[in-house]
Motif scaffolding. Sequence first.
Motif, short mmCIF file in Angstrom:
data_model
loop_
_atom_site.label_atom_id
_atom_site.label_comp_id
_atom_site.label_asym_id
_atom_site.label_seq_id
_atom_site.Cartn_x
_atom_site.Cartn_y
_atom_site.Cartn_z
N ARG A 196 1.61 -1.70 -9.37
CA ARG A 196 2.47 -2.05 -8.24
C ARG A 196 2.34 -1.06 -7.09
O ARG A 196 2.78 -1.34 -5.97
N SER A 197 1.73 0.11 -7.36
CA SER A 197 1.54 1.07 -6.27
C SER A 197 0.37 0.68 -5.36
O SER A 197 0.26 1.22 -4.26
N ASP A 216 -1.37 -2.83 -5.90
CA ASP A 216 -1.73 -4.24 -6.00
C ASP A 216 -0.70 -5.12 -5.29
O ASP A 216 0.48 -5.17 -5.66
N VAL A 217 -1.16 -5.79 -4.27
CA VAL A 217 -0.27 -6.58 -3.42
C VAL A 217 0.43 -7.68 -4.22
O VAL A 217 1.64 -7.90 -4.07
N GLN A 218 -0.30 -8.38 -5.08
CA GLN A 218 0.30 -9.49 -5.80
C GLN A 218 1.40 -9.03 -6.76
O GLN A 218 2.43 -9.71 -6.93
N SER A 219 1.19 -7.88 -7.41
CA SER A 219 2.23 -7.35 -8.31
C SER A 219 3.50 -7.05 -7.54
O SER A 219 4.61 -7.33 -8.01
N ARG A 220 3.33 -6.48 -6.37
CA ARG A 220 4.51 -6.18 -5.55
C ARG A 220 5.21 -7.46 -5.14
O ARG A 220 6.45 -7.56 -5.20
N LEU A 221 4.43 -8.43 -4.70
CA LEU A 221 5.04 -9.68 -4.20
C LEU A 221 5.89 -10.34 -5.29
O LEU A 221 6.94 -10.92 -5.00
N ARG A 222 5.42 -10.26 -6.53
CA ARG A 222 6.20 -10.86 -7.62
C ARG A 222 7.58 -10.22 -7.71
O ARG A 222 8.60 -10.91 -7.81
N MET A 275 3.08 7.78 -1.20
CA MET A 275 3.80 8.55 -2.21
C MET A 275 3.87 9.99 -1.69
O MET A 275 2.83 10.59 -1.34
N PRO A 276 5.08 10.57 -1.57
CA PRO A 276 5.20 11.85 -0.86
C PRO A 276 4.25 12.95 -1.33
O PRO A 276 3.76 13.74 -0.52
N GLU A 277 3.99 13.00 -2.63
CA GLU A 277 3.11 14.07 -3.13
C GLU A 277 1.72 14.01 -2.48
O GLU A 277 0.99 15.01 -2.45
N ASP A 290 13.04 3.02 -3.14
CA ASP A 290 12.17 3.88 -3.96
C ASP A 290 11.20 3.06 -4.83
O ASP A 290 10.67 3.59 -5.82
N TYR A 291 10.96 1.84 -4.45
CA TYR A 291 10.02 1.00 -5.18
C TYR A 291 8.64 1.64 -5.19
O TYR A 291 8.22 2.11 -4.15
N PRO A 292 7.89 1.62 -6.28
CA PRO A 292 8.17 1.06 -7.61
C PRO A 292 8.50 2.13 -8.64
O PRO A 292 8.18 1.95 -9.81
#
Lengths: 304, 304
Positions: free
Chosen positions: B24-25, B27-33, B48-50, B264-266
């Motif tokens: 999910r960090s 992959d667009v499709q994972s996020r969209l789900r 990601m801040p780090e 704070d996703y994901p």
Amino acid sequence: MQKRADGKTSIFFGKRDFRALDDRSWDVQSRLRDMDAEAVHLQVLSPMPELLSYWMDVKAAVALGQHVNRTISDMVKAEPNRFLGFGMVTMQDPELAARELSVLRSEYGLIGVEIGSNINGVSPGDPKFDPFFAEAERLSMPIFIHPLHPLGKERLVSQSPQRVAPFVTYPVDTGLAAMSLITGRTLEKFPRLRVAFSHGGGILAAMLPRINGSWKINQAIKECFGYPGDAARQFYYDSLVYDADFLRYLIGAFGVSQICVGTDYPFQSRQKHPTDFLKQLNLPTGDLAAIMTDNARRFLGISA
Amino acid sequence: MQKRADGKTSIFFGKRDFRALDDRSWDVQSRLRDMDAEAVHLQVLSPMPELLSYWMDVKAAVALGQHVNRTISDMVKAEPNRFLGFGMVTMQDPELAARELSVLRSEYGLIGVEIGSNINGVSPGDPKFDPFFAEAERLSMPIFIHPLHPLGKERLVSQSPQRVAPFVTYPVDTGLAAMSLITGRTLEKFPRLRVAFSHGGGILAAMLPRINGSWKINQAIKECFGYPGDAARQFYYDSLVYDADFLRYLIGAFGVSQICVGTDYPFQSRQKHPTDFLKQLNLPTGDLAAIMTDNARRFLGISA
């Protein structure tokens, strides 16, 4: 201490001119005049935090502590119906500090102890202070925690960082101290401790929702300590936050039973007329009475 | 990045195993789900801040930044109706960071920039960052500030300090960053800046009443910067505070026009179903709509 032409007294630590004080810091009658004018019946006297002297060697700190405790004790004895006293102990030696607690009571007639928000950079929740907290619990002696030599000065940006520090870094240090007693399980180890924080607990109120929320969904956190919100509702906090809406939020977050009156008297940013401030909140009569007197009596362990 | 047997990917910085992430960090499709399941129409992607890498030498940080900005840019381009992107710049060289801002927009199609709550221990309000803020204001580019390498770890007490740190020290660092922009007069120098803070601004809400109260009664403080409460009501804050009462307090303290949805996703402590959380507050319809969409559009500088 060095008298100045304007009637104030400069306090030196070695060659460092720390602060100019007037006689309200030691003169009972001067204090009583302000108390009468501001509807304060009873004050609990405690050491100016800079005097706590955790950075001195133990022998010197003990000697200074005896002087401070004696001075507070004498003020209380001069007007025992208007003053109670908290003393100081040698937290740089936690075993010694534990032993000094009963001396505060027996020799000086002081009913509680003030400690700093950190002891030479170590949070009060560090297990090395367990002997101190164990003895305070055994003696049923209340503890008041005030910011002292806070971290974060290097993060201040201002044309006058030393002026801003008490308003930015003090509340941070107080909140971190409180959090260390929660996440370090001090309150779980010594559940009958009575601990109060100055300035409404500093930043604790803003840290608490986040750690509470994470605790609920994160098993690894849950294994480390009990629900932080429960511990926070065992602490006491003073009302010295200047802002009625924020105090109302604190009452909800910590419980109306946990808020006492605080003033920072006689220093520059003190809150004058503390009951006038409380009345702005339009609290139910019972809640107002709790904050004005009952909660403090419970924290202090004194009867009405 | 190293694939693991469980399908996740371990992120290494050198030999340090930083964190395991799932797809999910990136992959667009994972996020969209997840977005569809949680009623999120639009996400603003940020590094990601780090990865902000302020501690690297400039050349290496620029190279890493190009990769990160390109990755976010590609995700946005894949689903431009569901994503917008914020990029990163080389804040360890503020002049370079200023020049990179227009590149974020022109080369990557990113609409804003994320920075850390400190840059190698220096608060963002330090005057050395003025060139960066001046250019962000000139470009009308929004800035999102997220905690990074916070101070105060030495004050944590826990059987597992590294687990507790994100919940205790992150909000402190965020609040100190915000305060530095106030007491350092950054907002006074660049009054059209749009700056948002993660996690409801961290501890700022609890620091503000004290410095506001002192400002009003202390001429020496008043000369250092404008009324802090006014500056605080110019910042934006996300709703990621887990607690409806605390968010309600923030709305009062900062203004309903200044709160946007944050998740704070994901990551593990993310807030799922953010609109369900907001609905717990029983806000007037207009206020709910402001927090759910209008405020974010104004902060981001995009039309409806």
